[in-house]
Design a protein around this motif. Structure first.
Motif, PDB file in Angstrom:
ATOM      1  N   ALA A 279       0.825  -1.208   0.000  1.00 48.02           N
ATOM      2  CA  ALA A 279       0.000   0.000   0.000  1.00 48.02           C
ATOM      3  C   ALA A 279       0.861   1.260   0.000  1.00 48.02           C
ATOM      4  CB  ALA A 279      -0.933  -0.019   1.206  1.00 48.02           C
ATOM      5  N   ILE A 280       0.187   2.398  -0.052  1.00 51.18           N
ATOM      6  CA  ILE A 280       0.879   3.677  -0.138  1.00 51.18           C
ATOM      7  C   ILE A 280       1.687   3.980   1.118  1.00 51.18           C
ATOM      8  CG2 ILE A 280      -1.059   5.025   0.762  1.00 51.18           C
ATOM      9  CD1 ILE A 280      -0.322   7.174  -1.357  1.00 51.18           C
ATOM     10  N   ASP A 281       1.288   3.377   2.266  1.00 50.38           N
ATOM     11  CA  ASP A 281       2.038   3.605   3.503  1.00 50.38           C
ATOM     12  C   ASP A 281       3.243   2.688   3.639  1.00 50.38           C
ATOM     13  OD1 ASP A 281       0.835   1.183   4.023  1.00 50.38           O
ATOM     14  OD2 ASP A 281      -0.350   1.872   5.728  1.00 50.38           O
ATOM     15  N   GLY A 282       3.460   1.835   2.642  1.00 48.90           N
ATOM     16  CA  GLY A 282       4.608   0.939   2.640  1.00 48.90           C
ATOM     17  C   GLY A 282       4.324  -0.445   3.161  1.00 48.90           C
ATOM     18  N   GLY A 283       3.226  -0.612   3.924  1.00 44.52           N
ATOM     19  CA  GLY A 283       2.876  -1.920   4.456  1.00 44.52           C
ATOM     20  C   GLY A 283       2.152  -2.777   3.433  1.00 44.52           C
ATOM     21  N   PHE A 284       1.865  -4.017   3.823  1.00 44.61           N
ATOM     22  CA  PHE A 284       1.135  -4.929   2.939  1.00 44.61           C
ATOM     23  C   PHE A 284      -0.257  -5.185   3.494  1.00 44.61           C
ATOM     24  CE2 PHE A 284       5.275  -5.750   1.196  1.00 44.61           C
ATOM     25  CZ  PHE A 284       5.026  -6.141  -0.122  1.00 44.61           C
ATOM     26  N   GLN A 285      -1.215  -5.270   2.598  1.00 43.75           N
ATOM     27  CA  GLN A 285      -2.595  -5.592   2.945  1.00 43.75           C
ATOM     28  C   GLN A 285      -2.888  -7.035   2.537  1.00 43.75           C
ATOM     29  OE1 GLN A 285      -4.387  -3.714  -1.217  1.00 43.75           O
ATOM     30  NE2 GLN A 285      -4.712  -2.618   0.693  1.00 43.75           N
ATOM     31  N   GLY A 286      -3.832  -7.662   3.213  1.00 50.84           N
ATOM     32  CA  GLY A 286      -4.172  -9.044   2.902  1.00 50.84           C
ATOM     33  C   GLY A 286      -5.118  -9.183   1.734  1.00 50.84           C
ATOM     34  N   ARG A 287      -5.922  -8.161   1.499  1.00 47.40           N
ATOM     35  CA  ARG A 287      -6.871  -8.151   0.383  1.00 47.40           C
ATOM     36  C   ARG A 287      -6.968  -6.729  -0.137  1.00 47.40           C
ATOM     37  NH1 ARG A 287     -12.297 -10.251   2.756  1.00 47.40           N
ATOM     38  NH2 ARG A 287     -11.466  -9.517   4.745  1.00 47.40           N
ATOM     39  N   ALA A 288      -7.562  -6.603  -1.298  1.00 46.95           N
ATOM     40  CA  ALA A 288      -7.722  -5.273  -1.881  1.00 46.95           C
ATOM     41  C   ALA A 288      -8.597  -4.409  -0.981  1.00 46.95           C
ATOM     42  CB  ALA A 288      -8.344  -5.386  -3.273  1.00 46.95           C
ATOM     43  N   ASN A 289      -8.259  -3.131  -0.889  1.00 43.76           N
ATOM     44  CA  ASN A 289      -9.033  -2.143  -0.139  1.00 43.76           C
ATOM     45  C   ASN A 289      -9.079  -2.402   1.367  1.00 43.76           C
ATOM     46  OD1 ASN A 289      -9.784  -0.730  -2.559  1.00 43.76           O
ATOM     47  ND2 ASN A 289     -11.268  -2.374  -2.948  1.00 43.76           N
ATOM     48  N   LYS A 290      -8.040  -3.022   1.904  1.00 44.76           N
ATOM     49  CA  LYS A 290      -7.912  -3.227   3.337  1.00 44.76           C
ATOM     50  C   LYS A 290      -6.724  -2.426   3.850  1.00 44.76           C
ATOM     51  CE  LYS A 290     -11.269  -6.157   4.011  1.00 44.76           C
ATOM     52  NZ  LYS A 290     -12.388  -5.867   4.940  1.00 44.76           N
ATOM     53  N   ILE A 316      12.411   0.043   1.834  1.00 47.16           N
ATOM     54  CA  ILE A 316      12.551   1.173   2.754  1.00 47.16           C
ATOM     55  C   ILE A 316      11.193   1.577   3.307  1.00 47.16           C
ATOM     56  CG2 ILE A 316      13.217   3.601   2.938  1.00 47.16           C
ATOM     57  CD1 ILE A 316      15.385   3.064   0.864  1.00 47.16           C
ATOM     58  N   ALA A 317      10.203   1.655   2.416  1.00 45.51           N
ATOM     59  CA  ALA A 317       8.851   2.019   2.854  1.00 45.51           C
ATOM     60  C   ALA A 317       8.260   0.951   3.767  1.00 45.51           C
ATOM     61  CB  ALA A 317       7.954   2.242   1.647  1.00 45.51           C
ATOM     62  N   LEU A 318       8.504  -0.330   3.454  1.00 36.88           N
ATOM     63  CA  LEU A 318       7.993  -1.405   4.288  1.00 36.88           C
ATOM     64  C   LEU A 318       8.612  -1.347   5.677  1.00 36.88           C
ATOM     65  CD1 LEU A 318       6.446  -3.991   4.855  1.00 36.88           C
ATOM     66  CD2 LEU A 318       8.315  -5.273   3.767  1.00 36.88           C
ATOM     67  N   ARG A 319       9.905  -1.142   5.736  1.00 33.40           N
ATOM     68  CA  ARG A 319      10.578  -1.064   7.024  1.00 33.40           C
ATOM     69  C   ARG A 319      10.030   0.102   7.853  1.00 33.40           C
ATOM     70  NH1 ARG A 319      15.094   0.585   9.953  1.00 33.40           N
ATOM     71  NH2 ARG A 319      16.192  -1.147  10.972  1.00 33.40           N
ATOM     72  N   ARG A 320       9.770   1.222   7.196  1.00 39.68           N
ATOM     73  CA  ARG A 320       9.237   2.387   7.885  1.00 39.68           C
ATOM     74  C   ARG A 320       7.851   2.076   8.462  1.00 39.68           C
ATOM     75  NH1 ARG A 320       8.663   5.675   3.755  1.00 39.68           N
ATOM     76  NH2 ARG A 320      10.892   6.141   3.711  1.00 39.68           N
ATOM     77  N   PHE A 321       7.028   1.380   7.674  1.00 36.19           N
ATOM     78  CA  PHE A 321       5.698   1.015   8.172  1.00 36.19           C
ATOM     79  C   PHE A 321       5.801   0.073   9.365  1.00 36.19           C
ATOM     80  CE2 PHE A 321       2.386  -2.227   8.360  1.00 36.19           C
ATOM     81  CZ  PHE A 321       1.279  -1.443   8.604  1.00 36.19           C
ATOM     82  N   GLY A 348       6.003  -9.943  12.647  1.00 32.10           N
ATOM     83  CA  GLY A 348       6.866  -8.779  12.508  1.00 32.10           C
ATOM     84  C   GLY A 348       8.316  -9.191  12.444  1.00 32.10           C
ATOM     85  N   PHE A 349       8.712 -10.150  13.294  1.00 36.14           N
ATOM     86  CA  PHE A 349      10.087 -10.654  13.264  1.00 36.14           C
ATOM     87  C   PHE A 349      10.391 -11.320  11.924  1.00 36.14           C
ATOM     88  CE2 PHE A 349       9.639 -11.592  18.109  1.00 36.14           C
ATOM     89  CZ  PHE A 349       9.601 -10.230  18.362  1.00 36.14           C
ATOM     90  N   THR A 350       9.455 -12.139  11.428  1.00 31.71           N
ATOM     91  CA  THR A 350       9.700 -12.807  10.147  1.00 31.71           C
ATOM     92  C   THR A 350       9.836 -11.788   9.021  1.00 31.71           C
ATOM     93  OG1 THR A 350       7.321 -13.100   9.712  1.00 31.71           O
ATOM     94  CG2 THR A 350       8.458 -14.895  10.851  1.00 31.71           C
ATOM     95  N   ALA A 351       9.033 -10.720   9.091  1.00 32.43           N
ATOM     96  CA  ALA A 351       9.119  -9.680   8.057  1.00 32.43           C
ATOM     97  C   ALA A 351      10.488  -9.011   8.089  1.00 32.43           C
ATOM     98  CB  ALA A 351       8.012  -8.643   8.258  1.00 32.43           C
ATOM     99  N   PHE A 352      10.984  -8.716   9.281  1.00 28.63           N
ATOM    100  CA  PHE A 352      12.311  -8.105   9.381  1.00 28.63           C
ATOM    101  C   PHE A 352      13.405  -9.084   8.981  1.00 28.63           C
ATOM    102  CE2 PHE A 352      10.477  -4.527  11.685  1.00 28.63           C
ATOM    103  CZ  PHE A 352      11.303  -3.489  11.268  1.00 28.63           C
ATOM    104  N   SER A 353      13.191 -10.372   9.208  1.00 26.75           N
ATOM    105  CA  SER A 353      14.156 -11.360   8.751  1.00 26.75           C
ATOM    106  C   SER A 353      14.227 -11.381   7.229  1.00 26.75           C
ATOM    107  CB  SER A 353      13.789 -12.749   9.281  1.00 26.75           C
ATOM    108  OG  SER A 353      14.725 -13.719   8.860  1.00 26.75           O
ATOM    109  N   LEU A 354      13.067 -11.298   6.572  1.00 24.85           N
ATOM    110  CA  LEU A 354      13.056 -11.209   5.110  1.00 24.85           C
ATOM    111  C   LEU A 354      13.794  -9.965   4.632  1.00 24.85           C
ATOM    112  CD1 LEU A 354       9.385 -12.296   4.253  1.00 24.85           C
ATOM    113  CD2 LEU A 354      11.473 -13.587   3.799  1.00 24.85           C
TER     114      LEU A 354
END
Length: 477
Positions: A279-290, A316-321, A348-354
């Motif tokens: 998404a625009i905030d850098g994070g990931f959504q599970g479905r559209a429009n969430k 960079i955006a994902l890490r910031r989110f 959250g830990f797995t995401a940072f590991s990736l």
């Protein structure tokens, strides 16, 4: 181990709240989020959860093994497994396995895997029959994952009872029920079955072709996968589908780098769907429009990792989110500036590991736990190195140089010495072998030429062979 309760597992496919879910922007923020991954506070937070669970988790008592998986595997991701009493944890986990009275009972339709908690371990009836045996696929996945994490030899458990009775759960369309009666069937439990077979190194517990056909029937028109055929594409369902196909060997790792003209899944559509989830905030959504949600940085991110498309995201955006979801006293929340919970903390830990955060162990995207746990510590016989060959380690050749022992790891593919594999192999050997100081290579193809070369510092290892095979060397002090 004072483990009390568990979050709702569902193979990590979290049910999103349709009503009453606060918007991240509607929550008044506390102090500014930390600008770094605070490993020490996360370790302290998970040490607390390992010893005593807050009362809020009482309603999840039935999923106690799942909670234990998140806690133990979380500490392993944080490189803090020394806080865990491994033998005690292994014995505790093994106490949850359901056992038939005879081989004949393996055909009675029940599943002799692991119970989720003590409350599902019903006593036998007056005739000694366990009519209400509640062995569960998700609990069995968690149990095996915990055992692998603490270094328990899975060859010593009663895997025959697990695998033979697990076939009772597979439906005619290839899907799986999680237990023998009264449950839904969807991709979550296909994934559990595939992961169980993979960890036990025995695929007799399922019909892989039927499972594959069911998975493919769940791919939607937009490229993602729903939990069942015809359902909306979902980040968790997509992960279960892709990871299962990878574990079963139907798709290769790093698929995007291959020149194949056809794949079992529609890869371009799948990649497009996954990329649209950032998404625009850098994070990931599970479905559209969430809203963006911490856990989908793993569920969708791991799919991209398996496909070889993780490099395409805005890291960079994902890490910031993710840092906005990091709690000041440890753990991660679902949305920014909320209180942490175990489920979102783990992912959250797995995401940072990736994201290859320093201080974290590397992640096995297909199994959702560390690469170090995914490796078989018990017999060093086979090692699954993602896109590489299934490595057959047939010998350990001991050589000496200045009275320093060096162990030659035989039949390891050349590409395993590239940067991504290098750190994983070093970390694995350091975890298993006290005194290991680094990963070295042997120069020269002649068996008699076993000269220790310089510490691996480049990717130019094409000439390194012993007995005609590429090799790596771990040198101890």
């Amino acid at each position: 181990m004072a483990t009390r309760d568990s979050l709702d597992f569902k193979v990590g496919v979290e049910e999103e709240e349709e009503e009453g879910t606060p918007s991240p922007s509607s929550i008044s923020p506390p102090s500014s989020p930390l600008s770094y991954f605070d490993r020490d506070r996360h370790v302290a937070f998970f040490e607390m959860l390992y010893d005593l669970m807050p009362y809020h988790y009482q309603s999840q008592e039935i999923n106690r093994l799942t909670l234990a998986f998140f806690t133990v595997s979380g500490l392993h991701l944080l490189q803090a497994l020394d806080r865990v009493d491994k033998d005690r944890v292994a014995n505790w986990v093994l106490s949850f396995q359901a056992h038939p009275r005879s081989r004949a009972e393996l055909k009675n339709g029940q599943f002799y895997g692991f119970h989720g908690s003590r409350t599902s371990q019903f006593p036998p009836n007056e005739n000694g029959v366990s009519v209400h045996n509640a062995g569960h696929l998700a609990s069995t996945y968690c149990a095996l994952a915990i055992l692998k994490t603490v270094g328990f030899n899975l060859l010593t458990i009663d895997k025959e009872s697990i695998l033979i009775s697990m076939r009772n759960l597979q439906q005619p369309d290839g899907s799986f029920m999680p237990l023998h009666v009264g449950a839904e069937t969807d991709l979550r439990f296909v994934y559990c079955a595939a992961a169980i077979c993979f960890m036990l190194e025995d695929w007799s517990g399922m019909d892989k072709e039927k499972a594959k056909d069911y998975i493919l029937s769940c791919q939607s028109y937009d490229g993602g996968f729903g939990l069942m055929p015809g359902l909306e594409s979902h980040g968790g369902g997509t992960y279960c589908a892709v990871a299962s196909l990878r574990l079963m060997g139907y798709i290769e790792d790093n698929l995007l780098s291959k020149n194949a003209t056809s794949f079992v899944v529609n890869v371009p559509l799948l990649l497009d769907w996954c990329m649209q989830r950032q998404a625009i905030d850098g994070g990931f959504q599970g479905r559209a429009n969430k809203y963006s949600d911490t856990c989908y940085a793993f569920w969708v991110g791991a799919v991209l990792k398996i496909l070889g498309g993780y490099k395409l995201i805005d890291k960079i955006a994902l890490r910031r989110f993710l840092l906005t979801c990091q709690y000041e006293f440890g753990g991660f929340s679902k949305y920014p500036r909320e209180l942490p919970d175990l489920y979102h903390s783990y992912y959250g830990f797995t995401a940072f590991s990736l994201l290859e955060e320093p201080g974290l162990n590397p992640l096995c995207a297909e199994l959702g736990m560390t690469d170090l746990a995914a490796l078989d510590r018990s017999k060093v016989a086979s090692l699954h190195l993602h896109n590489l060959w299934l490595v057959q380690v047939s010998y350990l050749l001991t050589v000496k140089e200045n009275d320093t022992k060096a162990f030659v790891w035989g039949k390891v593919p050349i590409t395993a010495t590239k940067a991504s594999m290098k750190s994983m192999v070093v970390a694995w050997y350091k975890a298993l072998t006290p005194g290991v100081i680094g990963l070295y290579r042997i120069c020269g193809g002649d068996e008699k030429k076993k000269n220790i070369g310089e510490h691996i510092g480049s990717d130019d290892d094409d000439e390194q062979r012993v007995m005609g095979q590429p090799c790596l060397v771990v040198r101890g002090n």
